[in-house]
Design a protein around this motif. Structure first.
Motif, PDB file in Angstrom:
ATOM      1  N   GLU A 234       0.839  -1.208   0.000  1.00  0.00           N
ATOM      2  CA  GLU A 234       0.000   0.000   0.000  1.00  0.00           C
ATOM      3  C   GLU A 234       0.870   1.252   0.000  1.00  0.00           C
ATOM      4  OE1 GLU A 234      -2.359  -0.384   3.505  1.00  0.00           O
ATOM      5  OE2 GLU A 234      -3.309  -2.233   2.815  1.00  0.00           O
ATOM      6  N   TYR A 235       1.907   1.231   0.819  1.00  0.00           N
ATOM      7  CA  TYR A 235       2.820   2.366   0.900  1.00  0.00           C
ATOM      8  C   TYR A 235       3.489   2.608  -0.452  1.00  0.00           C
ATOM      9  CZ  TYR A 235       6.852   5.169   2.254  1.00  0.00           C
ATOM     10  OH  TYR A 235       7.804   6.155   2.326  1.00  0.00           O
ATOM     11  N   ALA A 236       3.939   1.544  -1.107  1.00  0.00           N
ATOM     12  CA  ALA A 236       4.609   1.680  -2.409  1.00  0.00           C
ATOM     13  C   ALA A 236       3.677   2.314  -3.440  1.00  0.00           C
ATOM     14  CB  ALA A 236       5.094   0.325  -2.900  1.00  0.00           C
ATOM     15  N   GLU A 237       2.440   1.886  -3.472  1.00  0.00           N
ATOM     16  CA  GLU A 237       1.486   2.454  -4.436  1.00  0.00           C
ATOM     17  C   GLU A 237       1.259   3.938  -4.158  1.00  0.00           C
ATOM     18  OE1 GLU A 237      -1.968  -0.046  -4.314  1.00  0.00           O
ATOM     19  OE2 GLU A 237      -0.935  -1.683  -5.343  1.00  0.00           O
ATOM     20  N   LEU A 238       1.182   4.305  -2.879  1.00  0.00           N
ATOM     21  CA  LEU A 238       0.974   5.708  -2.539  1.00  0.00           C
ATOM     22  C   LEU A 238       2.230   6.534  -2.822  1.00  0.00           C
ATOM     23  CD1 LEU A 238      -1.006   7.796  -1.534  1.00  0.00           C
ATOM     24  CD2 LEU A 238      -0.369   7.201   0.813  1.00  0.00           C
ATOM     25  N   VAL A 239       3.397   5.980  -2.542  1.00  0.00           N
ATOM     26  CA  VAL A 239       4.650   6.679  -2.869  1.00  0.00           C
ATOM     27  C   VAL A 239       4.703   6.970  -4.361  1.00  0.00           C
ATOM     28  CG1 VAL A 239       7.154   6.353  -3.094  1.00  0.00           C
ATOM     29  CG2 VAL A 239       6.031   5.852  -0.929  1.00  0.00           C
ATOM     30  N   ASP A 240       4.258   6.013  -5.150  1.00  0.00           N
ATOM     31  CA  ASP A 240       4.280   6.175  -6.603  1.00  0.00           C
ATOM     32  C   ASP A 240       3.354   7.304  -7.060  1.00  0.00           C
ATOM     33  OD1 ASP A 240       5.308   5.164  -9.146  1.00  0.00           O
ATOM     34  OD2 ASP A 240       3.247   4.501  -9.513  1.00  0.00           O
ATOM     35  N   ARG A 241       2.221   7.448  -6.368  1.00  0.00           N
ATOM     36  CA  ARG A 241       1.251   8.487  -6.741  1.00  0.00           C
ATOM     37  C   ARG A 241       1.530   9.833  -6.090  1.00  0.00           C
ATOM     38  NH1 ARG A 241      -2.401   4.504  -5.241  1.00  0.00           N
ATOM     39  NH2 ARG A 241      -3.113   5.829  -3.558  1.00  0.00           N
ATOM     40  N   ASP A 242       1.861   9.816  -4.791  1.00  0.00           N
ATOM     41  CA  ASP A 242       2.003  11.064  -4.028  1.00  0.00           C
ATOM     42  C   ASP A 242       2.979  10.843  -2.867  1.00  0.00           C
ATOM     43  OD1 ASP A 242       1.712  13.387  -2.508  1.00  0.00           O
ATOM     44  OD2 ASP A 242      -0.463  13.450  -2.759  1.00  0.00           O
ATOM     45  N   PRO A 243       4.267  11.021  -3.118  1.00  0.00           N
ATOM     46  CA  PRO A 243       5.267  10.752  -2.078  1.00  0.00           C
ATOM     47  C   PRO A 243       5.057  11.539  -0.782  1.00  0.00           C
ATOM     48  CG  PRO A 243       6.326  11.044  -4.204  1.00  0.00           C
ATOM     49  CD  PRO A 243       4.878  11.413  -4.385  1.00  0.00           C
ATOM     50  N   ALA A 244       4.652  12.781  -0.883  1.00  0.00           N
ATOM     51  CA  ALA A 244       4.451  13.590   0.325  1.00  0.00           C
ATOM     52  C   ALA A 244       3.304  13.041   1.169  1.00  0.00           C
ATOM     53  CB  ALA A 244       4.193  15.045  -0.041  1.00  0.00           C
TER      54      ALA A 244
ATOM     55  N   GLU B  60       4.444   9.842   2.922  1.00  0.00           N
ATOM     56  CA  GLU B  60       5.274  10.134   4.093  1.00  0.00           C
ATOM     57  C   GLU B  60       4.419  10.582   5.271  1.00  0.00           C
ATOM     58  OE1 GLU B  60       9.087  12.829   5.425  1.00  0.00           O
ATOM     59  OE2 GLU B  60       8.702  12.513   3.296  1.00  0.00           O
ATOM     60  N   ALA B  61       3.404  11.382   5.006  1.00  0.00           N
ATOM     61  CA  ALA B  61       2.534  11.876   6.077  1.00  0.00           C
ATOM     62  C   ALA B  61       1.661  10.765   6.664  1.00  0.00           C
ATOM     63  CB  ALA B  61       1.649  13.005   5.550  1.00  0.00           C
ATOM     64  N   GLN B  62       1.149   9.886   5.811  1.00  0.00           N
ATOM     65  CA  GLN B  62       0.234   8.837   6.278  1.00  0.00           C
ATOM     66  C   GLN B  62       0.948   7.629   6.872  1.00  0.00           C
ATOM     67  OE1 GLN B  62      -2.608   7.783   3.237  1.00  0.00           O
ATOM     68  NE2 GLN B  62      -3.753   9.661   3.516  1.00  0.00           N
ATOM     69  N   TYR B  63       2.183   7.414   6.489  1.00  0.00           N
ATOM     70  CA  TYR B  63       2.920   6.231   6.930  1.00  0.00           C
ATOM     71  C   TYR B  63       4.230   6.645   7.602  1.00  0.00           C
ATOM     72  CZ  TYR B  63      -0.260   3.387   4.098  1.00  0.00           C
ATOM     73  OH  TYR B  63      -1.364   2.763   3.566  1.00  0.00           O
ATOM     74  N   ASP B  64       4.163   7.566   8.535  1.00  0.00           N
ATOM     75  CA  ASP B  64       5.379   8.066   9.163  1.00  0.00           C
ATOM     76  C   ASP B  64       6.171   6.981   9.882  1.00  0.00           C
ATOM     77  OD1 ASP B  64       3.200   8.073  10.986  1.00  0.00           O
ATOM     78  OD2 ASP B  64       4.269   9.442  12.311  1.00  0.00           O
ATOM     79  N   GLY B  65       5.500   6.021  10.463  1.00  0.00           N
ATOM     80  CA  GLY B  65       6.194   4.917  11.124  1.00  0.00           C
ATOM     81  C   GLY B  65       6.914   4.018  10.146  1.00  0.00           C
ATOM     82  N   VAL B  66       6.336   3.840   8.971  1.00  0.00           N
ATOM     83  CA  VAL B  66       6.984   3.050   7.927  1.00  0.00           C
ATOM     84  C   VAL B  66       8.193   3.811   7.391  1.00  0.00           C
ATOM     85  CG1 VAL B  66       6.695   2.029   5.631  1.00  0.00           C
ATOM     86  CG2 VAL B  66       4.869   1.816   7.326  1.00  0.00           C
TER      87      VAL B  66
END
Length: 77
Positions: A35-45, A48-54
């Protein structure tokens, strides 16, 4: 003693003490890494905000960071 020499033991302790308290650990990071990878691909900022622990975990864990790189590469194949 546990068989660890002084320098190696000191380095391990130093890494442990520098661990970010937000770090979610390998298990939790791996559970959401796709999930994080897909979001990084679309909107890195936003990722980072939604998955700060990751993000904290990936900055400290080479193997998990490599897995993320593989997922991001697969998204572009």
């Amino acid at each position: 003693m546990d068989g660890t020499d002084g320098a190696e033991g000191t380095a391990a302790l130093d890494r442990f003490l520098r661990t970010d308290p937000a770090d979610v650990g390998c298990g939790e990071a791996m559970a959401v890494l796709h999930e994080y990878a897909e979001l990084v691909d679309r909107d890195p900022a936003l990722a980072e905000a939604q998955y700060d622990g990751v993000v904290a975990h990936l900055s400290a864990c080479g193997p998990c960071s490599e897995d993320l790189a593989g997922l991001l590469a697969a998204l572009h194949d």
